[in-house]
Design an enzyme around this catalytic site. Structure first.
Site, mmCIF file in Angstrom:
data_model
loop_
_atom_site.group_PDB
_atom_site.id
_atom_site.type_symbol
_atom_site.label_atom_id
_atom_site.label_comp_id
_atom_site.label_asym_id
_atom_site.label_seq_id
_atom_site.Cartn_x
_atom_site.Cartn_y
_atom_site.Cartn_z
ATOM 1 N N ASP A 67 0.839 -1.196 0.000
ATOM 2 C CA ASP A 67 0.000 0.000 0.000
ATOM 3 C C ASP A 67 0.877 1.250 0.000
ATOM 4 O O ASP A 67 2.104 1.165 0.160
ATOM 5 C CB ASP A 67 -0.952 -0.010 1.205
ATOM 6 C CG ASP A 67 -0.266 -0.314 2.534
ATOM 7 O OD1 ASP A 67 0.974 -0.345 2.577
ATOM 8 O OD2 ASP A 67 -0.975 -0.511 3.530
ATOM 9 N N ASN A 135 -7.618 -1.767 14.427
ATOM 10 C CA ASN A 135 -9.024 -1.995 14.068
ATOM 11 C C ASN A 135 -9.190 -3.225 13.173
ATOM 12 O O ASN A 135 -10.244 -3.439 12.591
ATOM 13 C CB ASN A 135 -9.613 -0.757 13.376
ATOM 14 C CG ASN A 135 -8.953 -0.467 12.034
ATOM 15 O OD1 ASN A 135 -7.987 -1.100 11.646
ATOM 16 N ND2 ASN A 135 -9.486 0.511 11.314
ATOM 17 N N HIS A 137 -7.426 -3.908 10.369
ATOM 18 C CA HIS A 137 -7.143 -3.757 8.936
ATOM 19 C C HIS A 137 -5.858 -4.479 8.555
ATOM 20 O O HIS A 137 -4.963 -4.675 9.386
ATOM 21 C CB HIS A 137 -7.113 -2.276 8.505
ATOM 22 C CG HIS A 137 -5.909 -1.483 8.888
ATOM 23 N ND1 HIS A 137 -5.970 -0.336 9.647
ATOM 24 C CD2 HIS A 137 -4.591 -1.641 8.587
ATOM 25 C CE1 HIS A 137 -4.769 0.175 9.780
ATOM 26 N NE2 HIS A 137 -3.904 -0.609 9.160
HETATM 27 C C1 GLP Z 1 -0.578 0.594 8.663
HETATM 28 C C2 GLP Z 1 -0.269 -0.148 7.356
HETATM 29 C C3 GLP Z 1 -0.416 -1.610 7.521
HETATM 30 C C4 GLP Z 1 0.267 -2.008 8.814
HETATM 31 C C5 GLP Z 1 -0.529 -1.501 9.963
HETATM 32 C C6 GLP Z 1 0.146 -1.688 11.315
HETATM 33 O O1 GLP Z 1 -1.622 1.484 8.573
HETATM 34 N N1 GLP Z 1 -1.016 0.273 6.232
HETATM 35 O O2 GLP Z 1 0.152 -2.288 6.412
HETATM 36 O O3 GLP Z 1 0.305 -3.398 8.917
HETATM 37 O O4 GLP Z 1 -0.963 -0.185 9.763
HETATM 38 O O5 GLP Z 1 1.112 -0.734 11.523
HETATM 39 P P1 GLP Z 1 2.143 -0.782 12.738
HETATM 40 O O6 GLP Z 1 3.037 -1.916 12.471
HETATM 41 O O7 GLP Z 1 2.846 0.546 12.669
HETATM 42 O O8 GLP Z 1 1.345 -0.968 13.971
#
Ligand code: GLP
Length: 249
Positions: A67, A135, A137
């Site tokens: 992404d 959340n 995702h």
């Molecule tokens: C972000 C990314 C995801 C990632 C997630 C967790 O928004 N788009 O690909 O896995 O959130 O992020 P973090 O590892 O900083 O908690």
């Protein structure tokens, strides 16, 4: 789905690096799906260390980002492409052009999403790294994302923008939109490897692993995939009601 609870966050990152190294070593033409986020930082650091000290090579590996934010300047240090270059690609021996992501500066974003979807499908990702948002995702597939979604422009939820505000300065808003691979794009990978660390991920992990498959928890779609490994540190495993299902590292 295999769920592994490592002894610590660093042991979890090391285990993910082991699986990446094994994949690269055994695949004749490895296509690796890269995730970003704080969770991946120790994984990238460990892969760089192995490149420097143990001759782990990324020559011949093609890598695809999950992404990318929209609305940042070219080269912005928060752009995921920049993060991957700074923390991984700039320190190892990927060949020129081997690391790819969606172009957030394309004039026709719908055409760019279609192009990137085709590129990822043609690459046939063998191993896809994933983090998880608090959340539920994955990539930027927010709650409500359809299971058959493909690469597209999405609006980020307030929860995600709040979570990711730590990467942005005060007064600098987190972008409202992003390009993300869809849940169907991710599901097309041969193997999925999700890493989650920290107590703040425990609820999302439990709903993804043990809850019903629902578009309200995009990571629950992993339950439908035939080859998934979920690697957790102990705090991230605390929401599991059937922890005996998980194995130790
Ligand atoms: C972000 C990314 C995801 C990632 C997630 C967790 O928004 N788009 O690909 O896995 O959130 O992020 P973090 O590892 O900083 O908690």
């Amino acid at each position: 789905m295999r769920v592994v609870v490592a002894k610590s966050a660093s042991a979890a990152a090391s285990m993910v690096a082991d699986l990446v190294e094994g994949f690269i070593g055994t695949s004749p033409s490895p296509a690796l799906g890269l995730a970003t986020g704080e969770t991946m930082e120790p994984v990238f650091a460990e892969l760089v260390r192995r490149h420097r000290e143990q001759a782990l090579s990324f020559a011949g590996v093609r890598a695809y980002l999950l992404d990318e934010y929209l609305g940042l300047d070219r080269g912005d240090r928060r752009a995921y492409r920049t993060v991957v270059d700074r923390l991984l690609a700039g320190h190892v021996d990927f060949e020129a052009g081997a690391v790819r992501g969606p172009n957030p500066h394309a004039t026709d974003l719908d055409a760019e999403c279609a192009r990137y979807e085709r590129a990822v499908r043609e690459a046939s990702i063998g191993l896809q790294l994933l983090g998880i948002g608090s959340n539920g995702h994955i990539a930027f597939n927010e709650p409500g994302s359809p299971l058959d979604s493909t690469t597209r422009v999405v609006t980020l939820s307030e929860a995600t923008r709040t979570d990711n505000a730590r990467f942005f300065g005060s007064g600098q808003p987190v972008p409202a939109e992003a390009i993300t691979q869809g849940l169907a794009t991710i599901a097309a990978a041969g193997e999925l490897l999700l890493l989650a660390c920290g107590r703040h991920k425990a609820g999302a992990v439990a709903r993804a692993v043990e809850g019903p498959v629902t578009t309200e928890v995009p990571a629950s779609a992993l339950q439908l995939h035939p080859k998934v490994t979920v690697v957790l540190d102990p705090p991230a495993s605390t929401g599991l009601t059937r922890p005996e299902r998980a194995t130790g590292s």
